[in-house]
Scaffold this active site. Sequence first.
Site, short mmCIF file in Angstrom:
data_model
loop_
_atom_site.label_atom_id
_atom_site.label_comp_id
_atom_site.label_asym_id
_atom_site.label_seq_id
_atom_site.Cartn_x
_atom_site.Cartn_y
_atom_site.Cartn_z
N HIS A 1 -10.29 7.92 0.65
CA HIS A 1 -9.08 6.89 0.27
C HIS A 1 -8.79 7.01 -1.00
O HIS A 1 -8.71 8.00 -1.78
CB HIS A 1 -10.24 5.46 0.12
CG HIS A 1 -9.36 4.17 -0.39
ND1 HIS A 1 -9.46 3.77 -1.54
CD2 HIS A 1 -8.99 3.83 0.44
CE1 HIS A 1 -8.11 2.68 -1.81
NE2 HIS A 1 -7.38 2.93 -0.01
N HIS B 1 -14.17 1.12 2.44
CA HIS B 1 -12.59 2.63 2.34
C HIS B 1 -13.72 3.14 3.49
O HIS B 1 -14.31 3.82 3.28
CB HIS B 1 -12.85 3.14 0.64
CG HIS B 1 -12.28 2.46 0.12
ND1 HIS B 1 -11.14 1.58 -0.21
CD2 HIS B 1 -13.51 1.50 -2.09
CE1 HIS B 1 -11.23 0.48 -1.07
NE2 HIS B 1 -12.16 1.29 -2.42
N LYS C 1 -11.36 -4.83 3.12
CA LYS C 1 -10.32 -4.90 1.87
C LYS C 1 -10.06 -3.03 1.97
O LYS C 1 -11.07 -2.14 1.71
CB LYS C 1 -10.08 -5.78 1.40
CG LYS C 1 -11.33 -5.47 0.00
CD LYS C 1 -10.79 -6.53 -0.98
CE LYS C 1 -12.13 -6.36 -2.20
NZ LYS C 1 -11.74 -5.63 -3.18
N ALA D 1 -15.41 -7.27 -10.06
CA ALA D 1 -15.82 -6.77 -11.50
C ALA D 1 -14.35 -8.22 -11.81
O ALA D 1 -13.60 -8.28 -11.44
CB ALA D 1 -15.41 -5.71 -11.81
N ASP E 1 -16.79 -8.66 -3.55
CA ASP E 1 -17.95 -7.72 -4.07
C ASP E 1 -19.18 -7.06 -3.70
O ASP E 1 -18.73 -6.24 -5.27
CB ASP E 1 -16.75 -6.73 -5.08
CG ASP E 1 -15.25 -6.08 -4.44
OD1 ASP E 1 -14.86 -7.08 -2.52
OD2 ASP E 1 -13.96 -5.16 -4.42
N SER F 1 -8.04 5.35 -3.55
CA SER F 1 -8.69 5.43 -4.73
C SER F 1 -9.17 6.65 -5.40
O SER F 1 -10.03 6.45 -6.53
CB SER F 1 -9.00 3.76 -4.94
OG SER F 1 -10.39 4.30 -4.30
N HIS G 1 -16.81 5.35 -3.58
CA HIS G 1 -17.34 4.03 -3.68
C HIS G 1 -17.02 3.27 -2.29
O HIS G 1 -16.06 3.60 -2.08
CB HIS G 1 -16.96 3.53 -5.24
CG HIS G 1 -15.56 2.21 -5.17
ND1 HIS G 1 -14.74 3.35 -5.41
CD2 HIS G 1 -15.39 1.88 -4.62
CE1 HIS G 1 -13.53 2.73 -5.46
NE2 HIS G 1 -13.39 1.76 -4.56
N GLU H 1 -4.33 0.31 -1.09
CA GLU H 1 -5.52 0.11 -2.15
C GLU H 1 -5.26 -1.67 -2.52
O GLU H 1 -4.28 -2.17 -2.66
CB GLU H 1 -5.33 0.71 -3.54
CG GLU H 1 -6.14 -0.02 -4.67
CD GLU H 1 -7.54 -0.19 -4.74
OE1 GLU H 1 -8.04 0.34 -3.64
OE2 GLU H 1 -8.84 0.63 -5.67
N ASP I 1 -15.16 -4.17 -0.32
CA ASP I 1 -13.99 -2.79 -0.64
C ASP I 1 -14.89 -2.21 0.63
O ASP I 1 -16.41 -2.02 0.61
CB ASP I 1 -14.64 -2.00 -2.05
CG ASP I 1 -13.71 -1.73 -2.65
OD1 ASP I 1 -12.44 -2.77 -2.75
OD2 ASP I 1 -13.64 -0.76 -3.43
N CYS J 1 -11.21 -7.45 -9.07
CA CYS J 1 -11.58 -8.30 -7.93
C CYS J 1 -11.65 -9.30 -7.93
O CYS J 1 -10.45 -10.27 -7.42
CB CYS J 1 -12.11 -6.65 -6.62
SG CYS J 1 -11.70 -5.31 -6.45
ZN LIG Z 1 -12.10 0.22 -4.16
#
Ligand SMILES: [Zn+2]
Length: 181
Positions: free
Chosen positions: A58, A54, A94, A129, A10, A60, A71, A101, A52, A133
């Site tokens: 999404h 999305h 992903k 992070a 990420d 999340s 994001h 998620e 990520d 992830c």
């Molecule tokens: Zn995300």
Amino acid sequence: MPEEALIVVDMQRDFMPGGALPVPDGDRIIPRVNEYIRRFREKGALIVATRDWHPDNHISFRELGGPWPRHCVQNTPGAEFVVELPADAVIISKATEPDKEAYSGFEGTNLAGILKEKGVRRVYICGVATEYCVKATALDAVKHGFEVYLLKDAVKGIKPGDEEMAIREMEEAGVKILPSL
Ligand SMILES: [Zn+2]
């Protein structure tokens, strides 16, 4: 056949300072990550980058009841990589569906299959992070039977205390923590 893979987790614009969901000082590991990409590439390892990715709606996202600001929306500048990836890097997207998620690069993706098909046995993990992830990806890699190494000088967490706890948890699960390589 490469026995080793470098998994870059990420390293995207929205996770860097100035982005939508910044990891503090996340940009400071960019040179280290680029250096690892170059060195692993030179020794013939497979380079994998998770992202990520999305959809606009999404689960999340806060406006949909999730914990995070919007994001890494697909095909927006915030979702772009901030590291230098070779043309043949394997890109793993992903959490690409509105209602799913995924913190781990293995969750809902074909990453395990790709690694096994290529003959990979050892994976080295860096990115952000650490307590989200990176940790989820490392723990899943152990579960899938890979020998897993964390490149500690090329990861960054959101909160120092949580990051330390996450590193301990990974170590207890069998991840080998490398201060540097
Ligand atoms: Zn995300």
